[in-house]
Scaffold this motif. Structure first.
Motif, PDB file in Angstrom:
ATOM      1  N   LEU A 274      54.520   1.270 -15.727  1.00 18.86           N
ATOM      2  CA  LEU A 274      53.527   0.896 -14.723  1.00 18.86           C
ATOM      3  C   LEU A 274      52.103   1.153 -15.221  1.00 18.86           C
ATOM      4  O   LEU A 274      51.243   0.277 -15.145  1.00 18.86           O
ATOM      5  CB  LEU A 274      53.779   1.659 -13.423  1.00 18.86           C
ATOM      6  CG  LEU A 274      52.772   1.394 -12.301  1.00 18.86           C
ATOM      7  CD1 LEU A 274      52.860  -0.059 -11.838  1.00 18.86           C
ATOM      8  CD2 LEU A 274      53.015   2.347 -11.142  1.00 18.86           C
ATOM      9  N   SER A 275      51.852   2.338 -15.755  1.00 19.28           N
ATOM     10  CA  SER A 275      50.484   2.671 -16.182  1.00 19.28           C
ATOM     11  C   SER A 275      50.020   1.797 -17.345  1.00 19.28           C
ATOM     12  O   SER A 275      48.855   1.395 -17.395  1.00 19.28           O
ATOM     13  CB  SER A 275      50.372   4.151 -16.550  1.00 19.28           C
ATOM     14  OG  SER A 275      51.206   4.482 -17.635  1.00 19.28           O
ATOM     15  N   SER A 276      50.917   1.465 -18.272  1.00 19.03           N
ATOM     16  CA  SER A 276      50.503   0.605 -19.385  1.00 19.03           C
ATOM     17  C   SER A 276      50.197  -0.805 -18.896  1.00 19.03           C
ATOM     18  O   SER A 276      49.258  -1.450 -19.380  1.00 19.03           O
ATOM     19  CB  SER A 276      51.553   0.589 -20.498  1.00 19.03           C
ATOM     20  OG  SER A 276      52.764   0.031 -20.040  1.00 19.03           O
TER      21      SER A 276
ATOM     22  N   MET B  89      52.819   9.423 -24.716  1.00 14.83           N
ATOM     23  CA  MET B  89      52.445   8.009 -24.516  1.00 14.83           C
ATOM     24  C   MET B  89      50.947   7.809 -24.743  1.00 14.83           C
ATOM     25  O   MET B  89      50.529   6.844 -25.379  1.00 14.83           O
ATOM     26  CB  MET B  89      52.842   7.575 -23.099  1.00 14.83           C
ATOM     27  CG  MET B  89      52.467   6.170 -22.761  1.00 14.83           C
ATOM     28  SD  MET B  89      53.621   5.022 -23.512  1.00 14.83           S
ATOM     29  CE  MET B  89      53.333   3.593 -22.509  1.00 14.83           C
ATOM     30  N   SER B  90      50.151   8.735 -24.247  1.00 13.76           N
ATOM     31  CA  SER B  90      48.698   8.640 -24.431  1.00 13.76           C
ATOM     32  C   SER B  90      48.322   8.691 -25.899  1.00 13.76           C
ATOM     33  O   SER B  90      47.424   7.967 -26.330  1.00 13.76           O
ATOM     34  CB  SER B  90      47.992   9.773 -23.680  1.00 13.76           C
ATOM     35  OG  SER B  90      48.238   9.679 -22.313  1.00 13.76           O
TER      36      SER B  90
ATOM     37  N   GLY C   4      48.059   5.019 -26.419  1.00  9.28           N
ATOM     38  CA  GLY C   4      46.656   5.024 -26.003  1.00  9.28           C
ATOM     39  C   GLY C   4      45.684   5.088 -27.158  1.00  9.28           C
ATOM     40  O   GLY C   4      44.692   4.353 -27.196  1.00  9.28           O
ATOM     41  N   GLY C   5      45.961   5.959 -28.124  1.00  3.23           N
ATOM     42  CA  GLY C   5      45.054   6.105 -29.273  1.00  3.23           C
ATOM     43  C   GLY C   5      44.846   4.809 -30.037  1.00  3.23           C
ATOM     44  O   GLY C   5      43.701   4.353 -30.198  1.00  3.23           O
ATOM     45  N   PRO C   6      45.924   4.166 -30.500  1.00  2.00           N
ATOM     46  CA  PRO C   6      45.764   2.892 -31.199  1.00  2.00           C
ATOM     47  C   PRO C   6      45.142   1.799 -30.319  1.00  2.00           C
ATOM     48  O   PRO C   6      44.328   1.006 -30.793  1.00  2.00           O
ATOM     49  CB  PRO C   6      47.198   2.521 -31.598  1.00  2.00           C
ATOM     50  CG  PRO C   6      47.891   3.831 -31.721  1.00  2.00           C
ATOM     51  CD  PRO C   6      47.297   4.681 -30.631  1.00  2.00           C
ATOM     52  N   SER C   7      45.491   1.781 -29.043  1.00  2.00           N
ATOM     53  CA  SER C   7      44.922   0.769 -28.134  1.00  2.00           C
ATOM     54  C   SER C   7      43.421   0.965 -27.961  1.00  2.00           C
ATOM     55  O   SER C   7      42.653  -0.003 -27.979  1.00  2.00           O
ATOM     56  CB  SER C   7      45.612   0.828 -26.762  1.00  2.00           C
ATOM     57  OG  SER C   7      46.966   0.508 -26.897  1.00  2.00           O
ATOM     58  N   ILE C   8      43.003   2.206 -27.792  1.00  2.00           N
ATOM     59  CA  ILE C   8      41.571   2.492 -27.647  1.00  2.00           C
ATOM     60  C   ILE C   8      40.824   2.121 -28.925  1.00  2.00           C
ATOM     61  O   ILE C   8      39.712   1.584 -28.872  1.00  2.00           O
ATOM     62  CB  ILE C   8      41.354   3.958 -27.240  1.00  2.00           C
ATOM     63  CG1 ILE C   8      41.837   4.147 -25.803  1.00  2.00           C
ATOM     64  CG2 ILE C   8      39.892   4.369 -27.387  1.00  2.00           C
ATOM     65  CD1 ILE C   8      41.955   5.582 -25.360  1.00  2.00           C
ATOM     66  N   ALA C   9      41.439   2.375 -30.072  1.00  2.48           N
ATOM     67  CA  ALA C   9      40.811   1.987 -31.345  1.00  2.48           C
ATOM     68  C   ALA C   9      40.618   0.474 -31.402  1.00  2.48           C
ATOM     69  O   ALA C   9      39.545  -0.012 -31.797  1.00  2.48           O
ATOM     70  CB  ALA C   9      41.666   2.464 -32.522  1.00  2.48           C
TER      71      ALA C   9
END
Length: 192
Positions: free
Chosen positions: A37-39, A113-114, A118-123
């Motif tokens: 859900l959060s993703s 998960m973060s 999250g790390g690669p996505s934020i990059a």
């Protein structure tokens, strides 16, 4: 997860492994639901507030930007994944199933998960929005990374990155880089 459970015994085996490691089935399923859900909320937020309407194109700039994004996201993934194996193995236990399957994509502690997603996505978001200023490249890069991650855990496809089969120090996402890491603690932490 339901389809995966109906077509394979991997989900059941992984839930049993998690139980042996102190993670209840209810906790694993709740975490999987939360992570899914959060993703999806995160992706929808990006689509509505940052990507918006885009025009399809295929050119050198797009290919170069996506390759930069894949490279940087793998570097971020490598270090976050290595951190989990070295310093936070208890946090990574839920995801480290020897019988990797599509449902494994949701079995994460939220902090895990973060770090891993999250790390690669934020990059990727930073590179595409602030360096290249290319929202279409953001969309293509996120689809490429999430698709690769999703399919790399499939027990039937068994891509080069079948890290879970060995629970070792192959910390990268796109290529297999098996080597001994004396600081790796996951293998000893998990009870199979």
């Amino acid at each position: 997860m339901v389809f995966d459970h109906l077509t394979s015994d991997a989900t059941t085996e992984n839930l049993k492994t998690m139980e042996r490691n102190g993670i209840s089935t209810a906790n694993a399923i709740a975490s999987s639901a939360w992570n899914t859900l959060s993703s999806q909320v995160f992706i929808c937020y990006l689509l509505i507030h940052h990507i918006g309407p885009v025009e399809f194109r295929l050119d050198f700039s797009l290919v170069a930007t996506v390759l930069v994004c894949l490279t940087v996201s793998d570097i971020v993934f490598y270090y976050s994944h290595r951190l989990l194996h070295r310093a936070l193995p208890q946090m990574h236990l839920m995801h480290c199933c020897k019988r990797s399957s599509l449902s494994t994509n949701g079995f994460f502690h939220p902090v895990d998960m973060s770090l891993e997603f999250g790390g690669p996505s934020i990059a990727i978001i930073f590179i595409t929005l602030y360096v290249f200023k290319d929202t279409f490249a953001l969309l293509v890069s996120l689809v490429a990374v999430t698709s690769w991650y999703f399919f790399s855990h499939d027990e039937y496809i068994k891509m080069a990155y079948y890290h879970h089969q060995h629970v070792d120090s192959n910390y990268t996402l796109y290529v297999s880089t098996r080597r001994h890491d004396p600081q790796e603690k996951m293998r000893k932490a998990i009870l199979h």
